[in-house]
Design a protein around this motif. Structure first.
Motif, PDB file in Angstrom:
ATOM      1  N   HIS A 121       4.666  62.760 -21.383  1.00  0.00           N
ATOM      2  CA  HIS A 121       4.135  63.535 -22.502  1.00  0.00           C
ATOM      3  C   HIS A 121       3.004  64.434 -22.026  1.00  0.00           C
ATOM      4  O   HIS A 121       2.166  64.019 -21.214  1.00  0.00           O
ATOM      5  CB  HIS A 121       3.610  62.601 -23.604  1.00  0.00           C
ATOM      6  CG  HIS A 121       4.619  61.602 -24.082  1.00  0.00           C
ATOM      7  ND1 HIS A 121       5.502  61.859 -25.102  1.00  0.00           N
ATOM      8  CD2 HIS A 121       4.886  60.336 -23.659  1.00  0.00           C
ATOM      9  CE1 HIS A 121       6.262  60.803 -25.304  1.00  0.00           C
ATOM     10  NE2 HIS A 121       5.919  59.863 -24.446  1.00  0.00           N
ATOM     11  N   VAL A 122       2.958  65.660 -22.549  1.00  0.00           N
ATOM     12  CA  VAL A 122       1.924  66.630 -22.186  1.00  0.00           C
ATOM     13  C   VAL A 122       1.183  67.058 -23.446  1.00  0.00           C
ATOM     14  O   VAL A 122       1.814  67.421 -24.451  1.00  0.00           O
ATOM     15  CB  VAL A 122       2.525  67.865 -21.483  1.00  0.00           C
ATOM     16  CG1 VAL A 122       1.423  68.845 -21.095  1.00  0.00           C
ATOM     17  CG2 VAL A 122       3.321  67.449 -20.248  1.00  0.00           C
ATOM     18  N   GLN A 138       6.486  51.969 -19.682  1.00  0.00           N
ATOM     19  CA  GLN A 138       5.612  52.758 -18.816  1.00  0.00           C
ATOM     20  C   GLN A 138       5.566  54.192 -19.317  1.00  0.00           C
ATOM     21  O   GLN A 138       6.605  54.801 -19.577  1.00  0.00           O
ATOM     22  CB  GLN A 138       6.131  52.723 -17.376  1.00  0.00           C
ATOM     23  CG  GLN A 138       6.055  51.347 -16.735  1.00  0.00           C
ATOM     24  CD  GLN A 138       6.519  51.345 -15.297  1.00  0.00           C
ATOM     25  OE1 GLN A 138       7.191  52.267 -14.853  1.00  0.00           O
ATOM     26  NE2 GLN A 138       6.162  50.306 -14.559  1.00  0.00           N
ATOM     27  N   ARG A 139       4.370  54.737 -19.446  1.00  0.00           N
ATOM     28  CA  ARG A 139       4.193  56.096 -19.946  1.00  0.00           C
ATOM     29  C   ARG A 139       3.241  56.879 -19.057  1.00  0.00           C
ATOM     30  O   ARG A 139       2.350  56.308 -18.423  1.00  0.00           O
ATOM     31  CB  ARG A 139       3.658  56.073 -21.383  1.00  0.00           C
ATOM     32  CG  ARG A 139       4.685  55.615 -22.393  1.00  0.00           C
ATOM     33  CD  ARG A 139       4.081  55.402 -23.773  1.00  0.00           C
ATOM     34  NE  ARG A 139       5.129  55.104 -24.737  1.00  0.00           N
ATOM     35  CZ  ARG A 139       5.721  53.926 -24.876  1.00  0.00           C
ATOM     36  NH1 ARG A 139       5.351  52.912 -24.111  1.00  0.00           N
ATOM     37  NH2 ARG A 139       6.675  53.751 -25.775  1.00  0.00           N
ATOM     38  N   THR A 140       3.460  58.184 -19.045  1.00  0.00           N
ATOM     39  CA  THR A 140       2.536  59.107 -18.377  1.00  0.00           C
ATOM     40  C   THR A 140       2.110  60.149 -19.386  1.00  0.00           C
ATOM     41  O   THR A 140       2.945  60.808 -20.003  1.00  0.00           O
ATOM     42  CB  THR A 140       3.199  59.801 -17.175  1.00  0.00           C
ATOM     43  OG1 THR A 140       3.623  58.814 -16.232  1.00  0.00           O
ATOM     44  CG2 THR A 140       2.217  60.736 -16.491  1.00  0.00           C
ATOM     45  N   PRO A 176       0.106  64.732 -12.520  1.00  0.00           N
ATOM     46  CA  PRO A 176       0.920  63.699 -11.875  1.00  0.00           C
ATOM     47  C   PRO A 176       2.066  64.302 -11.080  1.00  0.00           C
ATOM     48  O   PRO A 176       2.670  65.293 -11.486  1.00  0.00           O
ATOM     49  CB  PRO A 176       1.438  62.880 -13.058  1.00  0.00           C
ATOM     50  CG  PRO A 176       1.506  63.861 -14.184  1.00  0.00           C
ATOM     51  CD  PRO A 176       0.353  64.812 -13.971  1.00  0.00           C
ATOM     52  N   THR A 177       2.378  63.697  -9.951  1.00  0.00           N
ATOM     53  CA  THR A 177       3.536  64.074  -9.152  1.00  0.00           C
ATOM     54  C   THR A 177       4.544  62.930  -9.200  1.00  0.00           C
ATOM     55  O   THR A 177       4.307  61.887  -9.819  1.00  0.00           O
ATOM     56  CB  THR A 177       3.135  64.352  -7.693  1.00  0.00           C
ATOM     57  OG1 THR A 177       2.796  63.113  -7.055  1.00  0.00           O
ATOM     58  CG2 THR A 177       1.952  65.307  -7.627  1.00  0.00           C
ATOM     59  N   PHE A 215      -6.124  66.211 -16.540  1.00  0.00           N
ATOM     60  CA  PHE A 215      -6.201  64.815 -16.115  1.00  0.00           C
ATOM     61  C   PHE A 215      -5.015  64.089 -16.731  1.00  0.00           C
ATOM     62  O   PHE A 215      -4.383  64.576 -17.671  1.00  0.00           O
ATOM     63  CB  PHE A 215      -7.526  64.162 -16.519  1.00  0.00           C
ATOM     64  CG  PHE A 215      -7.775  64.069 -17.996  1.00  0.00           C
ATOM     65  CD1 PHE A 215      -7.456  62.918 -18.714  1.00  0.00           C
ATOM     66  CD2 PHE A 215      -8.350  65.128 -18.688  1.00  0.00           C
ATOM     67  CE1 PHE A 215      -7.692  62.831 -20.085  1.00  0.00           C
ATOM     68  CE2 PHE A 215      -8.596  65.056 -20.058  1.00  0.00           C
ATOM     69  CZ  PHE A 215      -8.268  63.900 -20.756  1.00  0.00           C
ATOM     70  N   TYR A 216      -4.688  62.938 -16.168  1.00  0.00           N
ATOM     71  CA  TYR A 216      -3.543  62.213 -16.709  1.00  0.00           C
ATOM     72  C   TYR A 216      -3.792  60.715 -16.719  1.00  0.00           C
ATOM     73  O   TYR A 216      -4.637  60.190 -15.996  1.00  0.00           O
ATOM     74  CB  TYR A 216      -2.262  62.555 -15.945  1.00  0.00           C
ATOM     75  CG  TYR A 216      -2.200  62.133 -14.495  1.00  0.00           C
ATOM     76  CD1 TYR A 216      -1.536  60.973 -14.102  1.00  0.00           C
ATOM     77  CD2 TYR A 216      -2.771  62.930 -13.496  1.00  0.00           C
ATOM     78  CE1 TYR A 216      -1.437  60.612 -12.771  1.00  0.00           C
ATOM     79  CE2 TYR A 216      -2.672  62.574 -12.159  1.00  0.00           C
ATOM     80  CZ  TYR A 216      -2.007  61.408 -11.793  1.00  0.00           C
ATOM     81  OH  TYR A 216      -1.922  61.057 -10.472  1.00  0.00           O
TER      82      TYR A 216
END
Length: 389
Positions: A121-122, A138-140, A176-177, A215-216
């Motif tokens: 998600h952005v 798990q989430r980013t 994030p990569t 930032f993430y």
């Protein structure tokens, strides 16, 4: 050098890239987008005029979308991905090169994996929004901030944190990569990690600010929290719970002042500590410590791209953070208090008469951490300096 440009250069080795709009050429140039199709793009450009964004287009498979339209594709702060399958997709505009160089927005270009990940998600931090807690998965979460009306600019406030003890959350600067994060590169985590393999979930998280363009957060499950543009000054505050964790960031360009956080406590029985990482001019240090009357425990160390932890088996009266790196210093501090986690209530020895501030650097020497509570620790210093966002 512009920090967003640094992140753009750093991420060029990966499919993901954060590209400042002022890096694209005007004059109807066809600027090929540097993604590897298929990929997603997200636009954050709060401080740029709508009239300019209406005249900048992403062209893919014969269709075009203005950056104004892409910027406004969001619900509750979350941006909707615009999918690119055309390997020759490009950005073009009739604006001049000078017009483009004045822009402050960014385009985030995802990887194919992120495009296909329903838990990626952005968010665009241009107004207030909330992220709901999740018990599983798990989430980013990637957060973009191009709000130049805050002081420091591009500042975000995180508050109303609610987290279940069976979940995990870690925060990193940048984007994030697909590669795993380096060891001890997080600027914040809950459960809190510290030295001597200490790990503890702390339910209470203090309101804090980040002054970065991106930032993430990576999570197992997920906390709930509120995000808004703005800056929250923690200097002089008192923590809100007996067991708590909080965060302080000193941004590049921000005056470097002594920051003091008072600790709510009902005694000295427990544990408290600090994790610090960042980037400072050569030979400069960050000093963090816990202070209690005439006694104190403090460490001074250079900023490194991995965090330097310390903890003590008692609860002091206040934390203090400072550096001698001046305006260009940039560092991150997570502090924590775990009340009642120790069996004994130690007697604190008096400290030498030293001011609670930066300790001078001696060039060419191994860096030594000062511990006025009677301890001395020797650090081997990495000479790798990375400028974060």
């Amino acid at each position: 050098m512009n920090i967003l440009l640094l992140i753009s250069l750093f991420s060029a080795a990966f499919a993901q890239q954060l590209v400042p709009l002022n890096q694209f050429k005007g004059g109807s140039e066809q600027n090929r987008l540097p993604g590897t199709a298929p990929y997603g793009i997200y636009v954050s450009a709060y401080s740029d005029a709508s009239s300019a964004l209406l005249n900048i287009f992403v062209v893919s498979d014969g269709a075009q979308k203005s950056l104004s339209e892409l910027k406004n594709r969001k619900v509750n702060g979350e941006l909707t991905v615009y999918t690119i399958t055309d390997k020759d997709a490009y950005l073009t505009t009739t604006l001049t090169n000078n017009d483009m160089q004045r822009l402050k927005g960014v385009i985030f270009i995802s990887s194919s994996n992120q495009l296909n990940d329903k838990n990626f998600h952005v968010f665009d931090i241009s107004s207030v929004f909330s992220v709901s807690p999740q018990s599983q998965g798990q989430r980013t979460y990637l957060f973009l901030n191009t709000h130049y009306g805050t002081n420091p600019y591009r500042s975000s406030i995180i508050s109303q944190w609610k987290q279940d003890q069976n979940t995990v959350a870690t925060i990193y600067p940048g984007v994030p990569t697909d590669a795993a994060e380096g060891y001890n590169r997080q600027i914040f985590s809950n459960p809190v990690q510290s030295d001597n393999k200490f790990s503890a979930f702390i339910a209470n998280v203090e309101k804090f600010s980040l002054s970065v363009g991106a930032f993430y957060m990576k999570t197992q499950g997920s906390p709930g929290f509120r995000v808004e543009p703005g800056y929250w000054n923690i200097n002089g505050m008192t923590t809100s719970a007996l067991s708590t964790t909080g965060f302080y960031m000193k941004a590049n360009g921000q005056p470097d002042n002594l920051v003091k956080v008072h600790v709510k406590r009902d005694g000295k029985n427990g544990k408290c500590g600090v994790n610090m990482l960042g980037s400072l001019p050569t030979g400069k240090k960050v000093t963090t410590g816990i202070y209690d009357g005439a006694s104190k425990y403090e460490e001074s160390s250079p900023g490194n791209p991995f965090y330097s932890p310390w903890s003590v088996p008692y609860i002091g009266e206040n934390f203090q953070f400072s550096s001698d790196g001046g305006d260009t210093a940039e560092y991150y501090v997570q502090y924590f208090v775990s009340q009642g986690s120790q069996d004994n209530n130690p007697t604190l020895p008096p400290s030498p008469t030293l001011p609670p501030g930066p300790i001078p650097t001696v060039p060419g020497h191994v860096e030594t951490s000062t511990k006025s509570a009677g301890f001395l620790k020797l650090f081997l210093i990495s000479l790798v300096f990375i400028r974060f966002l």
